[in-house]
Design an enzyme around this catalytic site. Sequence first.
Site, mmCIF file in Angstrom:
data_model
loop_
_atom_site.group_PDB
_atom_site.id
_atom_site.type_symbol
_atom_site.label_atom_id
_atom_site.label_comp_id
_atom_site.label_asym_id
_atom_site.label_seq_id
_atom_site.Cartn_x
_atom_site.Cartn_y
_atom_site.Cartn_z
ATOM 1 N N THR A 21 44.788 33.575 41.860
ATOM 2 C CA THR A 21 44.544 34.895 41.332
ATOM 3 C C THR A 21 44.900 36.036 42.256
ATOM 4 O O THR A 21 45.434 36.936 41.758
ATOM 5 C CB THR A 21 43.125 34.967 41.040
ATOM 6 O OG1 THR A 21 42.825 33.644 39.969
ATOM 7 C CG2 THR A 21 42.473 36.228 40.455
ATOM 8 N N GLY A 55 46.754 26.386 46.053
ATOM 9 C CA GLY A 55 46.490 24.966 46.703
ATOM 10 C C GLY A 55 46.095 24.103 45.896
ATOM 11 O O GLY A 55 46.544 22.805 45.914
ATOM 12 N N CYS A 69 34.625 30.251 25.642
ATOM 13 C CA CYS A 69 33.797 30.734 25.531
ATOM 14 C C CYS A 69 33.640 32.336 25.589
ATOM 15 O O CYS A 69 33.450 32.777 26.614
ATOM 16 C CB CYS A 69 32.399 30.096 26.305
ATOM 17 S SG CYS A 69 31.075 30.299 25.489
HETATM 18 N N1 PLP Z 1 47.752 30.872 37.075
HETATM 19 C C1 PLP Z 1 47.814 29.843 36.455
HETATM 20 C C2 PLP Z 1 48.904 29.725 35.792
HETATM 21 C C3 PLP Z 1 46.816 29.041 36.552
HETATM 22 O O1 PLP Z 1 46.662 27.855 35.840
HETATM 23 C C4 PLP Z 1 45.404 29.362 37.433
HETATM 24 C C5 PLP Z 1 44.303 28.497 37.390
HETATM 25 O O2 PLP Z 1 43.955 27.718 36.521
HETATM 26 C C6 PLP Z 1 45.432 30.414 38.023
HETATM 27 C C7 PLP Z 1 46.824 31.130 37.869
HETATM 28 C C8 PLP Z 1 44.598 30.817 38.922
HETATM 29 O O3 PLP Z 1 44.558 30.068 40.249
HETATM 30 P P1 PLP Z 1 43.143 30.032 41.168
HETATM 31 O O4 PLP Z 1 42.345 29.300 40.609
HETATM 32 O O5 PLP Z 1 43.678 29.567 42.336
HETATM 33 O O6 PLP Z 1 42.646 31.646 41.321
#
Ligand code: PLP
Length: 397
Positions: free
Chosen positions: A80, A207, A332
């Site tokens: 994120t 990670g 949800c």
């Molecule tokens: N982008 C995608 C495609 C994901 O599947 C995820 C997590 O599910 C994320 C971003 C977010 O990653 P993080 O949980 O490390 O913030």
Amino acid sequence: MDKTIYFDNNATTAVSPEVFEAMKPFFCERYGNPSSIHRFGGSVAAEIEHARRQVASLFGAGFRDRDGLASEIIFTSCGTEGDNSALNAAVNARPGRTKVVTTEVEHPGVLHFCEELKRRGYTVVLLPVDGCGRLDMELAAREIDENTAVVSVMWANNETGTIFPVARLAEMAHAKGALFHTDAVQAAGKLPIEVDKTQIDFLSISGHKLHAPKGVGALYVRRGTRFTPTLFGGHQERSRRGGTENVASIIGLGRAAEQSLSGMAAETVKLTMLRDRLEKGLLERITHLRINGDIQNRLPNTASVSFEYIEGESILMLLDHYNICASSGSACTTGSLEPSHVLRAMGLPYTAAHGTVRFSLSRYNSVEEIDCAIEVLPGIIEKLRGISPYWQERDSK
Ligand code: PLP
């Protein structure tokens, strides 16, 4: 069944024993701060640079610095953060342009940052997908224009595994002077990534999706691309991300990247075999079932299966009795379960979207585990359909 059967690897993965081993010394023994002048800390900085090169190798990014540093890699806290930082830097690097082009099926790490960009006055275009989760490239070409600051399209979708033509999209973005970001959180470690052969400017990974721990990620920023940080502070990461490094996790991410790269070819064969065995086994035993996504072009580990006329959550609860973990295609929202934005964007019928379960596999799954799921699921589905009003009414519609 005593042992947990874990089919939820797109949500998070187990830290691999090799990664765990590599991390251990950095808690109680080599705990120095990499920014310190003394050798105790300085030697840790060298390990971070080693991890950076390991991650750069996973991305196919060259080590082009005179001092041999893989300077295109910035360590982050998660996927994120990588998504947010990339988009933030991209719009800052294209002042005067007010449009952002992305897709309806991105992760909230992109979509919710785009909401924020809208509040800042940007126009955000969400490209639609078809029933298989694919983009209309002609429409994309029409939307990417001289006012576009950045195009952000994920490498592979987390729910269906559908793979997007990111190299082509990056070319389209550059042709109009826009930057290109890809969220490669689900692709990293599962698909070959060779950024040097593409025009991708930003690429984010996490990670915990590739057997490293939670709380660490990496962002690739192409050399020469203007980058404004989101975290201002110390001079860590060449002043591109302030804050003392999460050393042990960074070391873990480096080792995980190396392991993924060396094992990728064999793992792809194994995961494809397991996924296909699961899908075939279910299709043979259960009626009114559909497999979602771009069947010819998707991640080897992901099976998105709709068991029509029942609720995905009920399936998950019954699977839980057998210690089998998977996830549903629902989110949800305001207290009620709605099909996820991805399934809605694909236009899945209501009765299918609600009954969607995602099985996401890893190198640690076995044929026996797949066969166990194939054995228990028909009974679960029969039981739930037996009490489903939608199932009773299905022929009268
Ligand atoms: N982008 C995608 C495609 C994901 O599947 C995820 C997590 O599910 C994320 C971003 C977010 O990653 P993080 O949980 O490390 O913030």
